[in-house]
Motif scaffolding. Structure first.
Motif, PDB file in Angstrom:
ATOM      1  N   MET A  95       0.923  -0.950   0.113  1.00  0.00           N
ATOM      2  CA  MET A  95       0.422  -0.220  -0.016  1.00  0.00           C
ATOM      3  C   MET A  95       1.085   1.033  -0.101  1.00  0.00           C
ATOM      4  SD  MET A  95      -3.143  -1.158   2.486  1.00  0.00           S
ATOM      5  CE  MET A  95      -3.961   0.455   2.736  1.00  0.00           C
ATOM      6  N   GLY A  96       1.996   1.195   0.543  1.00  0.00           N
ATOM      7  CA  GLY A  96       3.248   2.061   0.583  1.00  0.00           C
ATOM      8  C   GLY A  96       3.430   3.158  -0.291  1.00  0.00           C
ATOM      9  N   PHE A  97       3.241   1.855  -1.912  1.00  0.00           N
ATOM     10  CA  PHE A  97       3.572   2.211  -2.982  1.00  0.00           C
ATOM     11  C   PHE A  97       3.019   3.368  -3.744  1.00  0.00           C
ATOM     12  CE2 PHE A  97       6.107  -1.073  -2.865  1.00  0.00           C
ATOM     13  CZ  PHE A  97       7.438  -1.413  -2.847  1.00  0.00           C
ATOM     14  N   GLU A 138      -3.030  10.760  -6.077  1.00  0.00           N
ATOM     15  CA  GLU A 138      -2.319  11.166  -5.716  1.00  0.00           C
ATOM     16  C   GLU A 138      -3.313  12.277  -4.401  1.00  0.00           C
ATOM     17  OE1 GLU A 138       0.186  14.338  -7.838  1.00  0.00           O
ATOM     18  OE2 GLU A 138      -0.298  14.654  -5.780  1.00  0.00           O
ATOM     19  N   LEU A 139      -2.655  11.815  -3.521  1.00  0.00           N
ATOM     20  CA  LEU A 139      -3.095  12.057  -1.946  1.00  0.00           C
ATOM     21  C   LEU A 139      -2.647  13.466  -1.563  1.00  0.00           C
ATOM     22  CD1 LEU A 139      -3.787   9.675  -0.525  1.00  0.00           C
ATOM     23  CD2 LEU A 139      -5.773  10.609  -1.372  1.00  0.00           C
ATOM     24  N   ASP A 140      -3.566  14.830  -0.218  1.00  0.00           N
ATOM     25  CA  ASP A 140      -3.263  15.331  -0.248  1.00  0.00           C
ATOM     26  C   ASP A 140      -1.951  14.567   1.288  1.00  0.00           C
ATOM     27  OD1 ASP A 140      -4.047  17.038  -2.367  1.00  0.00           O
ATOM     28  OD2 ASP A 140      -5.924  17.514  -1.019  1.00  0.00           O
ATOM     29  N   ALA A 141      -3.495  14.210   1.735  1.00  0.00           N
ATOM     30  CA  ALA A 141      -2.265  13.767   2.913  1.00  0.00           C
ATOM     31  C   ALA A 141      -1.557  12.162   2.768  1.00  0.00           C
ATOM     32  CB  ALA A 141      -3.464  13.353   4.076  1.00  0.00           C
ATOM     33  N   ALA A 142      -1.099  12.547   1.702  1.00  0.00           N
ATOM     34  CA  ALA A 142       0.192  11.079   1.205  1.00  0.00           C
ATOM     35  C   ALA A 142       0.960  10.973   2.361  1.00  0.00           C
ATOM     36  CB  ALA A 142       0.985  11.454  -0.487  1.00  0.00           C
ATOM     37  N   VAL A 143       1.783  11.872   3.330  1.00  0.00           N
ATOM     38  CA  VAL A 143       2.173  11.464   4.106  1.00  0.00           C
ATOM     39  C   VAL A 143       2.245  10.024   4.685  1.00  0.00           C
ATOM     40  CG1 VAL A 143       4.494  12.246   5.718  1.00  0.00           C
ATOM     41  CG2 VAL A 143       4.540  12.870   3.270  1.00  0.00           C
ATOM     42  N   PHE A 176       2.822   6.380   5.993  1.00  0.00           N
ATOM     43  CA  PHE A 176       2.677   6.381   7.687  1.00  0.00           C
ATOM     44  C   PHE A 176       1.512   5.098   8.337  1.00  0.00           C
ATOM     45  CE2 PHE A 176       6.734   9.231   6.947  1.00  0.00           C
ATOM     46  CZ  PHE A 176       7.416   8.204   7.875  1.00  0.00           C
ATOM     47  N   ALA A 177       0.396   5.369   7.901  1.00  0.00           N
ATOM     48  CA  ALA A 177      -0.416   4.837   8.755  1.00  0.00           C
ATOM     49  C   ALA A 177      -0.904   2.894   7.889  1.00  0.00           C
ATOM     50  CB  ALA A 177      -2.124   5.356   8.000  1.00  0.00           C
TER      51      ALA A 177
END
Lengths: 425, 223
Positions: A143-145, A158-163, A167-168
């Motif tokens: 999922m991290g990829f 493209e996520l606004d809260a990608a970081v 980590f989640a």
């Protein structure tokens, strides 16, 4: 002078408050439209074009998933043999060289072996959890990829809260390790599961604190925005990567140490400590399920290194202006590979820590350093607009903010412990 | 400073990594099937039966089926059946020979006790190590045809011990010949009633102790 300093301080503080410390670089590189640069996206759009418009979103996502699986699956396969070869050379051995030319077919032989091995489930095991653990560990590992920008505009989601998302997802693999250890109904596995959780609470704090400065200075949690913020060069050769600033270098080192712990690799391979716990949570796994755990470990390591490249090493940005003709995804791959080689080098060098040593290192050393680094990054951000003599002072102060705590905390912690003397040696 | 030890360690591994490419002396491994490390002369593994002649191994076994090794073998891996007839042994004396001589190498522990108790130098330690087999019963139970190896092979693998054995056997053979000659002479003397002469020369001392350097070079094994 001091008045100018204060004014500029206020100005940059104002800029930082308003999220303009890093003005969005709208510069489009002159060769961003080159064929090789656009090739992956063009290929994707070409395939998507065959489908009705209502299905575009689905095909779009599926292609991204297939591409990530194919590229990083192969990368994993060859990473295993590269790692074994490197470790062999580090130990003055040759490493695997029997299967195919230079042993290059070894991963496929390993895969066949793993697939044909008997799959054993212990009679006392919790069958459902025992089956689910390897599935979940691979799922979360992959999922991290989704949020890594592999190249210019090449990012699966493209996520606004990608970081935050990253980590989640990646810390959830620890849950799968606990599931594996618990469901095996084996004392060694359970010990490994407990160690995994103890390790989790040790490294998670410095890992997150080490990336907060990057998020703070880029004023965004979006990975592609963070990479874009690191674009550009001074004099055409000095890239504006975070790692080339004092706080960035310190943050990067803390990140690498914590990432080593997160990916359960030596010197922090405590859950899987072969010499202590047989194979830890993997003790009761064989065949394909074991291979899945192995795969997930490498996926997790690759994804974390990818995040490290994204946050600190400039992502897909070329190191010099004149090297921009090389496609951005090649740069990302090269940096990723280099970082992983570094981790393999560390694995071939260091010994495994005890669990209390890991916790001590993380809480007493890395967390204070990461907190000081946070303040350092704030200082860096506030002093961004100084004229050049102020810039020199800014560098000196910032470097001191890294070095002085490192030395003092290190001295305090190792007082009475190091250097060790051996009475009977 | 904290971390300097890590840097030193990284330097060491980096040196090893680079050195392994240009300095073959660093490499600790040998690519086994293609390259082999020469075996030390004193290496031993599993016994074999010494025969004098490679052309006729069964006819020239030194073993006289005395069964001492069979009795002494700690794991009892030797099985011997004596022959019904006799034939001359290494010293020319008529002796029995083993009709069946089996060693179960799955049981043998290579302790060398059979070699030490053998009075005829007929069983010696081999240097084989590639002894993997697909049938654990038949392939690991070696019969006398498989166990018999020539004296020249013995010279190859244990040159020092083989020359010493050959010298001793040659001395024994010579002593036996002299004894036979003396006996014949004594017989002749007895047959001819004449002045009683001195008794035949005392039998030569057991030459087993003769680690004599002046012993003649061993003759080639009797064909």
């Amino acid at each position: 002078m001091s008045a100018a300093f204060l004014v500029s301080l206020a100005a940059s503080a104002n800029a930082w408050m308003s999220g303009r410390a890093f003005p969005a670089r709208t510069l489009v590189a002159p060769d961003a439209d080159r064929f090789l640069e656009r090739a992956p996206l063009a290929a994707r759009d070409w395939v998507v074009g065959f489908f009705p418009v209502s299905l575009h979103w689905l095909v779009h996502s599926l292609i991204s998933i297939v591409a990530v699986l194919a590229v990083f699956g192969l990368f994993f396969a060859f990473l295993t043999i590269i790692e074994r070869k490197l470790l062999g050379r580090i130990q003055n051995r040759l490493g695997p060289n029997r299967t195919g030319p230079f042993g290059l077919l070894q991963p496929f032989a390993d895969a066949v072996k793993a697939l044909t091995k008997e799959d054993i489930v212990p009679a006392a095991a919790d069958k459902l959890l025992h089956f689910l653990a390897p599935v979940i560990v691979v799922a979360f590992g992959l999922m991290g990829f989704a949020v890594l920008p592999f190249g210019r505009d090449i990012i699966p989601v493209e996520l606004d809260a990608a970081v935050l998302y990253f980590f989640a997802a990646s810390s959830a693999t620890e849950l799968a390790i606990f599931m594996a250890g618990w469901s095996s109904r084996n004392k060694y596995s359970l010990l490994a599961a407990m160690r995994a959780l103890a390790q989790l609470i040790s490294y998670e704090l410095p890992l997150l604190l080490s990336i907060v400065p990057v998020v703070m200075l880029a004023s965004t949690l979006s990975t592609s925005e963070i990479v874009r913020a690191q674009g550009g060069w001074t004099l055409g050769i000095l890239p504006h990567w975070n790692v080339l600033t004092p706080w960035g270098a310190a943050g990067f080192l803390i990140f690498v140490v914590a990432a080593l712990a997160e990916s359960n690799r030596s010197p922090f391979d405590l859950p899987e400590a072969e010499s202590e716990l047989i194979a830890g949570h993997l003790t009761e796994y064989s065949g394909f399920k074991y291979a899945l755990f192995f795969m997930a470990e490498y996926f997790g390591m690759t994804a974390l290194c990818g995040l490290g490249v994204t946050l600190f090493l400039g992502g897909w940005q070329a190191p010099c202006a004149f090297l921009e003709f090389i496609p951005s995804y090649v740069w990302f791959g090269a940096k990723l590979f280099g970082l992983i080689l570094g981790l393999i080098w560390i694995r071939g060098t260091l010994l495994r820590l005890r669990i209390d040593q890991l916790t001590r290192l993380a809480w007493k050393f890395l967390v204070p350093l990461a907190l000081i680094n946070l303040a350092n990054a704030a200082f860096w951000s506030l002093t961004a607009g100084l004229p050049w003599p102020g810039q020199i002072a800014r560098w000196i102060v910032s470097m001191a903010l890294v070095a002085v705590p490192f030395v003092t905390i290190g001295r305090t912690l190792s007082a009475g412990l190091a250097p060790r003397t051996y009475k009977y040696a | 400073m904290l971390g300097s030890g890590i840097l030193k360690g990284l330097a060491v591994t980096a040196k090893n990594f680079a050195g392994s490419y240009y300095d073959p002396a660093r490499m600790v491994t040998v690519e086994y099937p293609e390259k082999r490390i020469p075996i030390p002369e004193n290496y031993r593994n599993f016994p074999f039966l010494v025969s004098e002649n490679a052309e006729d191994p069964m006819g020239t076994l030194r073993c006289v089926a005395c069964q001492i090794c069979e009795k002494e073998c700690p794991p009892q891996c030797i099985y011997i059946e004596k022959s019904k007839d006799k034939k001359p042994d290494a010293t020319g004396k008529l002796q029995l020979f083993p009709a069946v001589f089996d060693i179960d190498t799955s049981v043998c522990m290579s302790c060398q006790i059979c070699v030490e108790v053998c009075p005829f130098d007929a069983i010696k330690m081999d240097q084989v190590y590639e002894i993997a087999a697909t049938d654990r019963f038949n392939d690991l139970l070696l019969d006398r045809e498989q166990l018999a190896k020539s004296n020249s092979y013995f010279h190859q693998i244990h040159p020092t011990e083989a020359s010493e054995v050959d010298a001793r056997l040659a001395a024994e053979r010579k002593a036996a010949e002299e004894k036979a000659k003396a006996a014949a002479a004594a017989k002749a003397a007895v047959a001819k009633p004449a002045i009683p002469t001195a008794p035949a020369p005392a039998p030569a001392p057991k030459p087993a102790a003769a680690s004599n350097a002046e012993a003649p070079k061993p003759p080639p094994p009797v064909a």
